[in-house]
Design a protein around this motif. Structure first.
Motif, mmCIF file in Angstrom:
data_model
loop_
_atom_site.group_PDB
_atom_site.id
_atom_site.type_symbol
_atom_site.label_atom_id
_atom_site.label_comp_id
_atom_site.label_asym_id
_atom_site.label_seq_id
_atom_site.Cartn_x
_atom_site.Cartn_y
_atom_site.Cartn_z
ATOM 1 N N THR A 1 0.860 -1.189 0.000
ATOM 2 C CA THR A 1 0.000 0.000 0.000
ATOM 3 C C THR A 1 0.896 1.240 0.000
ATOM 4 N N PRO A 2 0.307 2.411 -0.271
ATOM 5 C CA PRO A 2 1.123 3.638 -0.259
ATOM 6 C C PRO A 2 1.895 3.827 1.056
ATOM 7 N N ARG B 1 4.723 1.494 1.099
ATOM 8 C CA ARG B 1 5.791 1.887 0.170
ATOM 9 C C ARG B 1 6.690 2.950 0.792
ATOM 10 N N ASP B 2 6.095 3.849 1.561
ATOM 11 C CA ASP B 2 6.921 4.848 2.253
ATOM 12 C C ASP B 2 7.937 4.151 3.151
ATOM 13 N N GLU C 1 11.640 2.861 -8.342
ATOM 14 C CA GLU C 1 10.385 3.246 -7.705
ATOM 15 C C GLU C 1 10.533 4.375 -6.701
ATOM 16 N N ASP D 1 5.325 8.021 -7.622
ATOM 17 C CA ASP D 1 4.057 8.161 -6.870
ATOM 18 C C ASP D 1 4.119 8.841 -5.506
#
Ligand code: ADP
Ligand code: MG
Length: 386
Positions: free
Chosen positions: A312-313, A316-317, A382, A386
């Motif tokens: 999930t976002p 990803r952080d 990556e 985003d």
């Protein structure tokens, strides 16, 4: 043309680097089979996806069978583990016509009944347990005890294998821990039984969260292969087919796979095919490894991309923050600090990424990626999106 002896994505029976574990498994199974021993500590092999846990567990099952033990294999997952386990135990007795079979069938129904009562299996203090019906742990204890003792009378014993233990439900983990803890104290009885499991790196957290007795489990971490073992993993299967690896080709694969068994098999398999699936007497050259490189890198890209896609976002952080640390096994607190957060604020994302097999905890308070190269992938492709 000979088919590749390498096993990308499949369990393997050739397990270089695992000799110590295999030896211990053999002596344990002998102990159970020959002396009717009850192995008091369930053993759990933990480590990253692709490190070779299922392969080792299958080896243990093979040894158990050869020793004449009855084996039960379960992969934990979506369904509740206890119904599957009780069905498997009953299956063992299917061909028996003894009173033991009837007793076991009754104990299976008993366990299923205990599961059908909502709330019973969920953690309740000792005083709150209804007295007329048993909790799943007690029901499981009786079932396993009766099965092991009936098998003993037939000259055998019971070996239970559970793969993906981290995915088991809390009720089952609690019941297993309870049952094993109480069975061990039935000393003097002949209860030949052993429980061996495998799971992702954080399985010990999952088990001890679910059950206080979980601390009595023995967790053994499977690590990536040493260079020596990786060398054997390449050359052994080829030698069996009278094919040799040129030393520069071996070096090239070992450097790329970094001791991670999953990658080792991918590179070896691709090089074998790029070498034209050699006949006996053939050689795999560094040129073949090079020729296979684009194809393997493409597979690795899919491998990393799939994992990244599962995050999930918020996760990803966290992954980016781990990738940006200088240490390959950064401290959790340092990673959190780099995000400007307290350690507790990343604990949910961390746990979820562990359940997904993307992050691992190689030691107390430490974090790492489960596959080599993922950090570079994130930073290169990556990290800025985003
Ligand atoms: N000791 C080993 N040496 C070389 N390759 C191995 C070894 N153990 C497992 N493998 C290979 O590594 C990959 C992952 O094995 P598997 O047992 O499925 O791991 P896990 O259950 O930990 O995900 C498979 O391709 C398997 O053939
Ligand atoms: Mg596995």
């Amino acid at each position: 043309m000979q088919r590749s002896p390498y096993t990308p994505g499949e369990v393997t029976t050739f397990l270089p680097g695992r000799e110590t574990h295999m030896r211990r498994l053999r002596s344990q199974m002998q102990h159970v089979a020959d002396e009717g021993a009850f192995i008091a500590r369930p053993r759990v092999y933990v480590g990253s996806r692709g490190v070779g846990k299922t392969s080792l567990l299958r080896y243990a099952q093979k040894v158990a069978r050869e020793r004449g033990l009855a084996t039960v294999w379960i992969t934990a997952g979506d369904a509740g583990l206890l119904p599957v386990l009780s069905a498997e135990l009953q299956r063992l007795t299917r061909t028996w016509h003894s009173s033991a079979a009837q007793e076991i069938a009754a104990l299976v129904r008993n366990l299923e009944f205990s599961l059908s009562i909502p709330g019973l299996g969920v953690s309740s203090g000792p005083g709150q347990r209804p007295t007329s019906v048993e909790a799943p742990g007690q029901a499981l204890e009786a079932l396993i005890g009766a099965t092991a003792s009936a098998l003993h009378k037939k000259g055998g014993g019971l070996a239970i294998f559970i793969d993906e233990l981290q995915a088991a439900d809390r009720i089952a983990l609690k019941a297993l821990a309870y049952a094993w803890q109480h069975l061990r104290s039935q000393e003097g009885d002949d209860l030949p039984a052993t429980l061996i499991a495998a799971g992702l790196g954080h399985t010990s957290d999952v088990v001890t969260d679910a059950a206080t007795f979980g601390k009595r489990f023995e967790f053994i971490r499977l690590k990536d292969l040493s260079r020596e073992a990786a060398y054997e993993a390449l050359s052994g299967p080829a030698e069996g087919l009278e094919v040799s690896w040129h030393h520069r080709a071996v070096e090239a694969v070992l450097d790329r796979a970094n001791g991670y068994p999953h990658f080792l098999q991918l590179w070896a398999h691709a090089a074998w095919e790029a070498a034209g699936s050699p006949d006996p007497g053939g050689t795999i050259t560094a040129g073949a490894v090079e020729a296979s490189e684009d194809e393997v890198l493409e597979q690795l890209d899919v491998f990393y991309r799939t994992r990244w896609g599962k995050a999930t976002p918020a996760e990803r952080d966290l992954l980016r923050a781990v990738a940006q640390q200088t240490s390959p096994t950064p401290r959790r607190a340092d990673v959190a600090a780099s995000l400007g957060k307290p350690t507790t604020a990343i604990s949910m994302a961390r746990r979820s990424l562990m359940d997904k097999g993307i992050l691992d905890s190689p030691g107390r308070g430490l974090l790492s990626f489960t596959a080599p190269g993922f950090s570079e992938y994130i930073l290169e492709y990556e990290g800025t999106e985003d």
